[in-house]
Design a protein around this motif. Structure first.
Motif, short mmCIF file in Angstrom:
data_model
loop_
_atom_site.label_atom_id
_atom_site.label_comp_id
_atom_site.label_asym_id
_atom_site.label_seq_id
_atom_site.Cartn_x
_atom_site.Cartn_y
_atom_site.Cartn_z
N SER A 599 -27.83 63.38 -18.60
CA SER A 599 -28.54 63.97 -19.74
C SER A 599 -30.01 63.58 -19.74
O SER A 599 -30.88 64.39 -20.10
CB SER A 599 -27.87 63.54 -21.06
OG SER A 599 -26.55 64.02 -21.13
N VAL A 600 -30.30 62.34 -19.36
CA VAL A 600 -31.70 61.91 -19.28
C VAL A 600 -32.45 62.74 -18.24
O VAL A 600 -33.57 63.22 -18.48
CB VAL A 600 -31.78 60.41 -18.94
CG1 VAL A 600 -33.23 59.99 -18.67
CG2 VAL A 600 -31.19 59.57 -20.06
N TRP A 601 -31.82 62.95 -17.09
CA TRP A 601 -32.45 63.75 -16.03
C TRP A 601 -32.66 65.19 -16.47
O TRP A 601 -33.71 65.78 -16.24
CB TRP A 601 -31.59 63.69 -14.77
CG TRP A 601 -32.07 64.58 -13.67
CD1 TRP A 601 -31.51 65.74 -13.26
CD2 TRP A 601 -33.22 64.40 -12.83
NE1 TRP A 601 -32.21 66.31 -12.23
CE2 TRP A 601 -33.28 65.50 -11.94
CE3 TRP A 601 -34.20 63.41 -12.75
CZ2 TRP A 601 -34.28 65.63 -10.99
CZ3 TRP A 601 -35.19 63.55 -11.79
CH2 TRP A 601 -35.23 64.65 -10.92
N LEU A 602 -31.63 65.76 -17.11
CA LEU A 602 -31.75 67.14 -17.57
C LEU A 602 -32.79 67.29 -18.67
O LEU A 602 -33.49 68.31 -18.74
CB LEU A 602 -30.39 67.64 -18.07
CG LEU A 602 -29.28 67.75 -17.02
CD1 LEU A 602 -27.99 68.27 -17.65
CD2 LEU A 602 -29.69 68.64 -15.86
N LEU A 603 -32.91 66.27 -19.51
CA LEU A 603 -33.93 66.31 -20.57
C LEU A 603 -35.33 66.30 -19.96
O LEU A 603 -36.23 67.01 -20.42
CB LEU A 603 -33.75 65.12 -21.52
CG LEU A 603 -34.61 65.12 -22.78
CD1 LEU A 603 -34.31 66.34 -23.64
CD2 LEU A 603 -34.39 63.83 -23.58
N ILE A 604 -35.51 65.50 -18.91
CA ILE A 604 -36.79 65.52 -18.19
C ILE A 604 -37.04 66.91 -17.63
O ILE A 604 -38.16 67.43 -17.70
CB ILE A 604 -36.77 64.46 -17.06
CG1 ILE A 604 -36.69 63.05 -17.64
CG2 ILE A 604 -38.03 64.60 -16.18
CD1 ILE A 604 -36.49 61.97 -16.59
N GLY A 605 -35.99 67.52 -17.08
CA GLY A 605 -36.12 68.87 -16.55
C GLY A 605 -36.53 69.88 -17.59
O GLY A 605 -37.32 70.80 -17.32
N VAL A 606 -36.01 69.75 -18.81
CA VAL A 606 -36.39 70.66 -19.90
C VAL A 606 -37.88 70.56 -20.18
O VAL A 606 -38.57 71.58 -20.36
CB VAL A 606 -35.56 70.35 -21.16
CG1 VAL A 606 -36.11 71.11 -22.37
CG2 VAL A 606 -34.10 70.72 -20.94
N PHE A 607 -38.41 69.33 -20.23
CA PHE A 607 -39.85 69.15 -20.48
C PHE A 607 -40.69 69.73 -19.34
O PHE A 607 -41.73 70.35 -19.58
CB PHE A 607 -40.17 67.66 -20.68
CG PHE A 607 -39.79 67.14 -22.03
CD1 PHE A 607 -40.45 67.59 -23.17
CD2 PHE A 607 -38.77 66.22 -22.17
CE1 PHE A 607 -40.11 67.11 -24.43
CE2 PHE A 607 -38.41 65.74 -23.42
CZ PHE A 607 -39.07 66.19 -24.56
N VAL A 608 -40.22 69.54 -18.11
CA VAL A 608 -40.96 70.09 -16.96
C VAL A 608 -41.00 71.61 -17.04
O VAL A 608 -42.03 72.24 -16.79
CB VAL A 608 -40.32 69.63 -15.63
CG1 VAL A 608 -40.97 70.34 -14.45
CG2 VAL A 608 -40.44 68.12 -15.48
N TYR A 609 -39.87 72.21 -17.43
CA TYR A 609 -39.82 73.67 -17.54
C TYR A 609 -40.74 74.17 -18.65
O TYR A 609 -41.47 75.16 -18.47
CB TYR A 609 -38.39 74.12 -17.81
CG TYR A 609 -38.27 75.60 -18.07
CD1 TYR A 609 -38.40 76.52 -17.04
CD2 TYR A 609 -38.07 76.08 -19.37
CE1 TYR A 609 -38.31 77.89 -17.28
CE2 TYR A 609 -37.97 77.44 -19.62
CZ TYR A 609 -38.10 78.34 -18.57
OH TYR A 609 -38.04 79.68 -18.81
N ILE A 610 -40.71 73.50 -19.80
CA ILE A 610 -41.54 73.93 -20.92
C ILE A 610 -43.02 73.80 -20.59
O ILE A 610 -43.83 74.69 -20.88
CB ILE A 610 -41.19 73.12 -22.19
CG1 ILE A 610 -39.77 73.47 -22.66
CG2 ILE A 610 -42.20 73.40 -23.30
CD1 ILE A 610 -39.29 72.61 -23.81
N ILE A 611 -43.37 72.69 -19.94
CA ILE A 611 -44.79 72.42 -19.66
C ILE A 611 -45.31 73.25 -18.50
O ILE A 611 -46.42 73.79 -18.55
CB ILE A 611 -44.98 70.91 -19.38
CG1 ILE A 611 -44.67 70.10 -20.65
CG2 ILE A 611 -46.41 70.63 -18.91
CD1 ILE A 611 -44.63 68.61 -20.42
#
Length: 643
Positions: A599-611
């Motif tokens: 979940s931590v890794w996927l949350l980082i991925g969400v921020f990368v996608y948004i940014i």
């Protein structure tokens, strides 16, 4: 015509920022075709060098790891007993469900990216990003874990655990609390160098290593079979019978050994480099899985027959089984098999990663650096080197065994999404595809040409007919002159839209039902009456979706989806739904610690996608047009160019 312009401002009918944000999650790209390839230079094209034999080598090499040399002891002692071969068979059948789905999508959409690519085409950008981001974690952690496992086995070939030369041996760093492994890092760099040379060359090396591994397993089967007949198969002559843990134990063993089949998806990741993908990809996936299943079953059947399951060594089951019959030297051959298996798996783990990165960069979701392909070797060298450096660093400085469970999350998420993609392809394939905004003039021209055809929401139907003198023709109001034709045409359009809506909801309810059923069935911590109620609700949703999808017709557009002439997945919708159910069950049973890390890794991925990803997507300003008019639009664009 219902052409939709997708842009940051929402385009035509964009609906403002909020709607535009949601649209970015569900926008879908088109299947790669002659029109969507890079023009001229071939800057983004990989070399088509692989044949079916190469694919089998990649699949078998990526799948058969050292786990089989260890797993047979643990699973036999704790779950299956002498029925271990049946556990491998059931797990192989479960893996085959996903393999069938992969085979169809790989032959229809033969491009780099594997499950990420299929999800982007069938589901949408948001979930495709999650799958791609999870696969990045899978291959990185998986490659590092495999590399860390090679050095102890390699040391055994030199005489013992501490027999490696000092510059390769593991060393403890008390100040940092870590154990560094120079041998693991060196092996990762060697494999990275091979992958940079070229796909054909690296696959040849993997083929040689895989053959050595298979020979070691064949030795175990033949020599073990001889010992078994000589000793009377003592492991099968037990008072508690063939199923000491019952059928439940055998099924629990199948859930454990299922992960031994993970790896055939590496074949799909090389789809763009296959000479004849429509024929070779399905055969490569099927042959690799069949070979692995056969070897697993034969090895397990022999070993549990040599030694009673309760007396097997959980760490070195095969070596100890031969040692119990006085054949100590067999341990050397088995160790060689373990080393070659790990080396082959390491290559299989590092091979797909650069291609996933390249596919995501092609779509604009990652910087263009990752999509660059070397003009001489025709492989993504920069992405391969970066992957190797990160994997080598992790293998050198971290004990990634505790993170190994995270590898399974990426694989099972990909398996689940591929099965869902097959359902979407069959019942609600995309009826609109994105084109670059540079073709707007051609799109407007074709749109104007079809302006005499009223949209499907209107009840009046008009056609344009040419007179015998070759004039521009006349409009005929079918609703006035031919009311029966108009009624039938409108009803057909209405029925098709209704069928797609029903199919879409059925697929969604099926997935929800699978999630509810598997969660309630595997979660023993909730109250029994709540658990039974949830199981009933989930089962009903699953059954309802299966029945509806079985009754209604599949979409005719599925025949024109992607490349034709390839493999067709059988028993749809039953087979993909079973695949979703099994993979969801395994996902939910990976453990809370694993899911917290993921979940931590996927949350980082969400921020990368948004940014970054969302704003740089190649679909950011795409124009969506009916799929049936794409070729006509490109033809119109070509005709408008100055000669």
């Amino acid at each position: 015509m219902g052409y939709v312009l997708e842009s940051n401002q929402g385009g035509i009918g964009g609906g403002g920022i909020a709607k535009s944000g949601f649209q970015s999650l569900v926008r879908r790209k088109r299947v790669d075709s002659v029109h969507s390839k890079s023009s001229g230079s071939g800057h983004h094209q990989l070399a088509k060098e692989l044949s079916i034999l190469h694919l089998i080598a990649i699949g078998v090499g990526s799948t058969i790891g050292a786990g089989v040399y260890i797993l047979v002891g643990t699973v036999a002692r704790e779950h299956s007993g002498p029925a271990l071969a049946f556990s491998f068979l059931i797990a192989g059948i479960a893996a085959a469900l996903s393999a069938f789905c992969y085979a169809e999508l790989a032959s229809r959409c033969p491009s780099a990216g594997s499950a990420y690519h299929y999800s982007y085409i069938c589901v949408g950008e948001g979930l495709a990003w999650i799958i791609g981001w999870a696969l990045i974690l899978e291959y990185t952690i998986g490659g590092s874990a495999v590399a860390r496992g090679i050095s102890p086995n390699l040391a055994l070939l030199f005489g013992g655990p501490d027999s490696l030369p000092a510059f390769l041996a593991r060393h403890s760093v008390p100040a940092l609390g870590i154990v560094v492994d120079p041998c693991a890092a060196l092996l990762v760099f060697v494999v990275t160098g091979l992958l940079c040379v070229g796909i054909k060359e690296s696959t040849f090396v993997q083929s040689v290593v895989t053959i050595a591994n298979i020979c070691a397993m064949i030795f175990v089967i033949i020599a073990g079979g001889y010992l078994g007949f000589k000793s009377g198969w003592t492991g099968y002559k037990l008072s508690e019978g063939y199923f000491p843990f019952g059928v439940d134990g055998m099924l629990a063993g199948a859930s454990t050994v299922f992960f031994s089949y993970i790896g055939f998806d590496s074949v799909a990741s090389t789809a763009e480099e296959v000479k004849n993908p429509q024929r070779d990809l399905p055969l490569g996936i099927g042959a690799a899985l069949s070979i692995c299943c056969m070897l697993y079953m034969l090895v397990s059947a022999v070993i549990v027959g040599l030694v009673p399951y309760y007396a097997m060594d959980p760490d070195t089951p095969i070596s100890s089984a031969f040692a119990s019959h006085g054949i100590q030297w067999a341990a050397t051959i088995i160790t060689i098999g373990a080393v070659t298996a790990l080396c082959s798996t390491l290559m299989g783990s590092l091979l797909p990663q650069p291609r996933i990165l390249m596919a995501m960069a092609r779509d604009g979701l990652l910087p263009g650096f990752f999509s660059e392909v070397n003009s001489r070797t025709q492989v993504p060298v920069k992405s391969t080197i970066l992957t190797g450096v990160i994997a080598a660093t992790l293998a050198f400085a971290m004990d990634v065994e505790q993170l190994a469970g995270m590898v399974s999350v990426g694989t099972l998420l990909a398996f689940t999404m591929v099965a869902i993609s097959v359902l979407i392809l069959r019942y609600v394939p995309p009826d609109e595809v994105p084109l670059p905004s540079s073709l707007q003039a051609a799109i407007d021209s074709v749109s104007l040409r079809y302006s005499n055809i009223v949209s499907s929401e209107e009840t009046d139907v008009e056609i344009s007919t040419n007179d015998q003198t070759g004039g521009s023709g006349r409009k005929v109001d079918i609703s006035a002159e031919y009311p029966l034709i108009a009624k039938v045409a409108a009803q057909a359009i209405f029925n098709e839209k209704k069928r797609r809506v029903i199919a879409g909801w059925s697929i969604m309810l099926t997935c929800v039902g699978a999630l509810v059923l598997t969660y309630s069935a595997s979660n023993l911590g909730i109250y029994s009456y709540i658990r039974v109620t949830l199981c009933g609700i989930g089962g009903l949703l699953l059954l309802f979706g299966l029945v509806v999808l079985t009754i209604i017709e599949q979409d005719d557009a599925r025949h024109n989806f992607g490349h034709s002439g390839g493999f067709i997945c059988p028993w749809v919708p039953l087979l993909p739904i079973l695949s979703v159910l099994i993979n969801t069950y395994l996902l939910l049973n990976l453990g809370a610690d694993t899911w917290m890390r993921v979940s931590v890794w996927l949350l980082i991925g969400v921020f990368v996608y948004i940014i970054y990803g969302r704003n740089h997507s190649s679909l950011q300003h795409a124009v969506y047009v009916p799929a049936s008019h794409v070729d006509e639009i490109y033809q119109s664009s070509a005709e408008s160019l100055p000669s």
